[in-house]
Each structure stands twice: as structure tokens, then as C-alpha cells.
Design a protein around this motif. Structure first.
Motif, PDB file in Angstrom:
ATOM      1  N   HIS A   1      -9.351   2.144  -7.246  1.00 20.85           N
ATOM      2  CA  HIS A   1      -8.200   2.692  -7.988  1.00 20.85           C
ATOM      3  C   HIS A   1      -7.541   1.571  -8.780  1.00 20.85           C
ATOM      4  CE1 HIS A   1      -8.424   6.529  -5.785  1.00 20.85           C
ATOM      5  NE2 HIS A   1      -8.642   5.797  -4.706  1.00 20.85           N
ATOM      6  N   ALA A   2      -8.365   0.860  -9.528  1.00 19.35           N
ATOM      7  CA  ALA A   2      -7.899  -0.374 -10.177  1.00 19.35           C
ATOM      8  C   ALA A   2      -6.738  -0.147 -11.134  1.00 19.35           C
ATOM      9  CB  ALA A   2      -9.063  -1.035 -10.923  1.00 19.35           C
ATOM     10  N   HIS A   3      -6.711   0.981 -11.815  1.00 19.66           N
ATOM     11  CA  HIS A   3      -5.701   1.185 -12.853  1.00 19.66           C
ATOM     12  C   HIS A   3      -4.326   1.521 -12.284  1.00 19.66           C
ATOM     13  CE1 HIS A   3      -8.264   0.965 -16.476  1.00 19.66           C
ATOM     14  NE2 HIS A   3      -9.205   1.297 -15.619  1.00 19.66           N
ATOM     15  N   HIS A   4      -4.240   1.788 -10.981  1.00 24.52           N
ATOM     16  CA  HIS A   4      -2.950   2.150 -10.400  1.00 24.52           C
ATOM     17  C   HIS A   4      -2.563   1.292  -9.197  1.00 24.52           C
ATOM     18  CE1 HIS A   4      -2.815   5.534 -13.082  1.00 24.52           C
ATOM     19  NE2 HIS A   4      -3.920   6.039 -12.585  1.00 24.52           N
ATOM     20  N   VAL A   5      -3.435   0.383  -8.788  1.00 22.60           N
ATOM     21  CA  VAL A   5      -3.170  -0.370  -7.565  1.00 22.60           C
ATOM     22  C   VAL A   5      -1.936  -1.268  -7.700  1.00 22.60           C
ATOM     23  CG1 VAL A   5      -4.636  -2.369  -8.113  1.00 22.60           C
ATOM     24  CG2 VAL A   5      -4.279  -1.704  -5.727  1.00 22.60           C
ATOM     25  N   ASP A   6      -1.609  -1.692  -8.903  1.00 17.88           N
ATOM     26  CA  ASP A   6      -0.460  -2.587  -9.055  1.00 17.88           C
ATOM     27  C   ASP A   6       0.847  -1.896  -8.675  1.00 17.88           C
ATOM     28  OD1 ASP A   6       0.376  -5.291  -9.839  1.00 17.88           O
ATOM     29  OD2 ASP A   6       1.528  -4.265 -11.384  1.00 17.88           O
ATOM     30  N   GLY A   7       0.879  -0.565  -8.763  1.00 16.19           N
ATOM     31  CA  GLY A   7       2.068   0.156  -8.318  1.00 16.19           C
ATOM     32  C   GLY A   7       2.320  -0.061  -6.836  1.00 16.19           C
ATOM     33  N   TYR A   8       1.251  -0.067  -6.042  1.00 13.73           N
ATOM     34  CA  TYR A   8       1.385  -0.335  -4.611  1.00 13.73           C
ATOM     35  C   TYR A   8       1.871  -1.762  -4.399  1.00 13.73           C
ATOM     36  CZ  TYR A   8      -0.110  -0.764   0.324  1.00 13.73           C
ATOM     37  OH  TYR A   8      -0.164  -0.973   1.680  1.00 13.73           O
ATOM     38  N   ARG A   9       1.326  -2.689  -5.156  1.00 15.74           N
ATOM     39  CA  ARG A   9       1.748  -4.092  -5.042  1.00 15.74           C
ATOM     40  C   ARG A   9       3.247  -4.224  -5.334  1.00 15.74           C
ATOM     41  NH1 ARG A   9      -1.692  -5.937  -8.387  1.00 15.74           N
ATOM     42  NH2 ARG A   9      -3.255  -6.682  -6.915  1.00 15.74           N
ATOM     43  N   ARG A  10       3.705  -3.523  -6.355  1.00 17.67           N
ATOM     44  CA  ARG A  10       5.109  -3.631  -6.747  1.00 17.67           C
ATOM     45  C   ARG A  10       6.041  -3.004  -5.712  1.00 17.67           C
ATOM     46  NH1 ARG A  10       5.756  -1.577 -12.813  1.00 17.67           N
ATOM     47  NH2 ARG A  10       7.937  -2.058 -12.290  1.00 17.67           N
ATOM     48  N   VAL A  11       5.675  -1.847  -5.182  1.00 16.64           N
ATOM     49  CA  VAL A  11       6.560  -1.203  -4.219  1.00 16.64           C
ATOM     50  C   VAL A  11       6.528  -1.958  -2.893  1.00 16.64           C
ATOM     51  CG1 VAL A  11       5.058   0.496  -3.036  1.00 16.64           C
ATOM     52  CG2 VAL A  11       7.405   1.114  -3.649  1.00 16.64           C
ATOM     53  N   HIS A  12       5.396  -2.564  -2.552  1.00 20.46           N
ATOM     54  CA  HIS A  12       5.316  -3.373  -1.339  1.00 20.46           C
ATOM     55  C   HIS A  12       6.212  -4.600  -1.461  1.00 20.46           C
ATOM     56  CE1 HIS A  12       3.411  -4.940   2.328  1.00 20.46           C
ATOM     57  NE2 HIS A  12       3.416  -6.119   1.723  1.00 20.46           N
ATOM     58  N   ARG A  13       6.170  -5.231  -2.626  1.00 22.35           N
ATOM     59  CA  ARG A  13       7.015  -6.394  -2.859  1.00 22.35           C
ATOM     60  C   ARG A  13       8.498  -6.008  -2.807  1.00 22.35           C
ATOM     61  NH1 ARG A  13       4.409  -8.333  -6.986  1.00 22.35           N
ATOM     62  NH2 ARG A  13       5.567  -7.180  -8.560  1.00 22.35           N
ATOM     63  N   ALA A  14       8.840  -4.886  -3.423  1.00 20.99           N
ATOM     64  CA  ALA A  14      10.227  -4.431  -3.407  1.00 20.99           C
ATOM     65  C   ALA A  14      10.685  -4.095  -1.994  1.00 20.99           C
ATOM     66  CB  ALA A  14      10.394  -3.210  -4.312  1.00 20.99           C
ATOM     67  N   ALA A  15       9.791  -3.504  -1.200  1.00 22.20           N
ATOM     68  CA  ALA A  15      10.141  -3.112   0.161  1.00 22.20           C
ATOM     69  C   ALA A  15      10.373  -4.319   1.057  1.00 22.20           C
ATOM     70  CB  ALA A  15       9.046  -2.226   0.749  1.00 22.20           C
ATOM     71  N   HIS A  16       9.695  -5.424   0.766  1.00 24.90           N
ATOM     72  CA  HIS A  16       9.781  -6.595   1.622  1.00 24.90           C
ATOM     73  C   HIS A  16      10.689  -7.687   1.040  1.00 24.90           C
ATOM     74  CE1 HIS A  16       6.301  -4.557   3.335  1.00 24.90           C
ATOM     75  NE2 HIS A  16       6.512  -5.269   4.417  1.00 24.90           N
TER      76      HIS A  16
END
Length: 231
Positions: A137-152
């Protein structure tokens, strides 16, 4: 046939083989970069930037990801599971208005759990899970990275005021695209009818209530900075 002629023929044959091998390697060499770039899209550019523009190092990393996770087959979701995940995501969106930090933390947990259920590495192995998701899911994986960073991100490290809230909102908007890909029925797990039912249910959820989607394509719970409060 003389010995000299035989040797000459052997030498010529060896040269031909070497030339053919070199040409084959040259033909294969340039393809890896464009192929990886097509497969990974924005993730390719992000990895190249992280390697300070060293495309060879970036392509080695991406190639290793494909070798580790390219054969992964995503497990289907049962319809009841899909509805539960959709309901939890909707609840997280609605919670954002009053508690954006809690909402992004829930979105982060939800994607990690959902990815694990679909067959990706467990959410406790965040980096490995992220790498596997980037392969499929290469075109959308950065969204997970961003929300993970925001959550932590610790509250004291976040920027003050509405801009911090806006960053979290944008992170959830980006993460929603990956969530939708993970929760969407595949071609072989529920059929066209199930996919149509899911899309209709999802559209109804987005368009209902006082948080209707705006013309700009923002999330149904998008708000201006003064409406949301930092938790």
C-alpha cells in the motif's frame, strides 16, 4: 582443423558469451530503479530523501522490503469485522472535535490492529509492519506514519494552539486512505455485492448528521481551528 583454428574459435565464442552477459546486465540494471519508483511512488522519493539523494542505497532498502514482504497475502475480513472497524473509525473521527489527541491515538491503534488482522506483521513491530505495508500500500502508507508520529508526540513537544490541532487533523485525513484500503473487501473475499454494500454504507456514514463532508473533500468532521480543543 588445426589446433590454432580451434583455439581461435574458442576465444571468439568466449568473447561472444561475455559480450552477451554484459549486455544482459546493462539491460536489467536500469530497470530496477524505474520499476521500484513505479511500485513505491511517493514512498520511493521519501526513502531517497532519507538517504540524502543516494538512489542506490534507497533502492537497496526498497528491494530488501520487497524480498521480505512481497509474497505476503492479505487475509480477508469477515463482514462483521469490517463493520466493527468502520464503526470504531467513525467514533474516532467524532471524538476528534473534543479530544484530538485521543482521536489520533485511537486511529493509530486501529490501523495497527487492522493491519495485523489482515496478515501484516503485528502492530508491536511498528517498523516491520510499516515496511510490509509500504510494499503493498505504498501510496497511502505515509498516512499511517504521520498519525503514528502524531499519536506518540508528547504534548509538550507539539506546537501550541490551533496549528497543532490542524497537524493532527491532517494526519488523520492522510491515515484514513490507508484505513479504507485495509478495510475494503478484496476481489475474492465477499464479491462485488459485498463491496457495493460496503461502499454504500461508508458513503451514508460520511454524509449523515451535522458533520457532512465539505465540497473541498475534507473529512466529515473537519473543523476550523477554533472549534477543536487540544486534549
Amino acid at each position: 582443423m588445426s589446433t590454432g583454428l580451434i583455439i581461435a574459435l574458442i576465444v571468439i565464442a568466449a568473447v561472444v558469451v561475455i559480450i552477451a552477459a554484459v549486455m544482459t546486465l546493462r539491460a536489467r540494471g536500469p530497470r530496477r530503479g524505474p520499476s521500484l519508483k513505479r511500485r513505491f511512488g511517493p514512498e520511493y522519493e521519501r526513502v531517497v530523501a532519507r538517504h540524502d539523494g543516494d538512489t542506490k542505497a534507497a533502492e537497496r532498502e526498497l528491494t530488501e522490503r520487497v524480498q521480505r514482504h512481497g509474497d505476503l497475502r492479505e487475509r480477508p475480513l469477515e463482514p462483521a469485522q469490517r463493520e466493527q472497524y468502520e464503526a470504531r473509525w467513525t467514533a474516532a473521527q467524532e471524538r476528534f472535535v473534543d479530544s484530538p489527541r485521543d482521536a489520533v491515538a485511537e486511529a493509530d491503534r486501529l490501523i495497527a490492529e487492522l493491519a495485523g488482522v489482515r496478515g501484516f506483521p503485528d502492530g508491536g513491530q511498528y517498523e516491520e509492519q510499516l515496511a510490509a505495508l509500504s510494499v503493498h500500500h505504498a501510496h497511502h502508507v505515509d498516512g499511517y506514519r504521520r498519525v503514528h508520529r502524531a499519536a506518540h508526540l508528547r504534548a509538550e513537544d507539539a506546537r501550541d494552539g490551533g496549528q497543532g490541532t490542524e497537524d493532527m487533523r491532517e494526519a488523520m485525513v492522510a491515515a484514513r486512505a490507508l484505513f479504507e484500503e485495509l478495510v475494503r473487501p478484496g476481489r475474492h473475499d465477499g464479491g462485488r455485492h459485498e463491496e457495493d454494500r460496503h461502499e454504500g454504507h461508508h458513503r451514508a456514514g460520511l454524509n449523515g448528521g451535522r458533520k457532512a463532508e465539505t465540497r473541498g473533500g475534507h473529512m466529515p468532521w473537519a473543523m476550523n481551528r477554533r472549534q477543536a480543543k487540544e486534549s
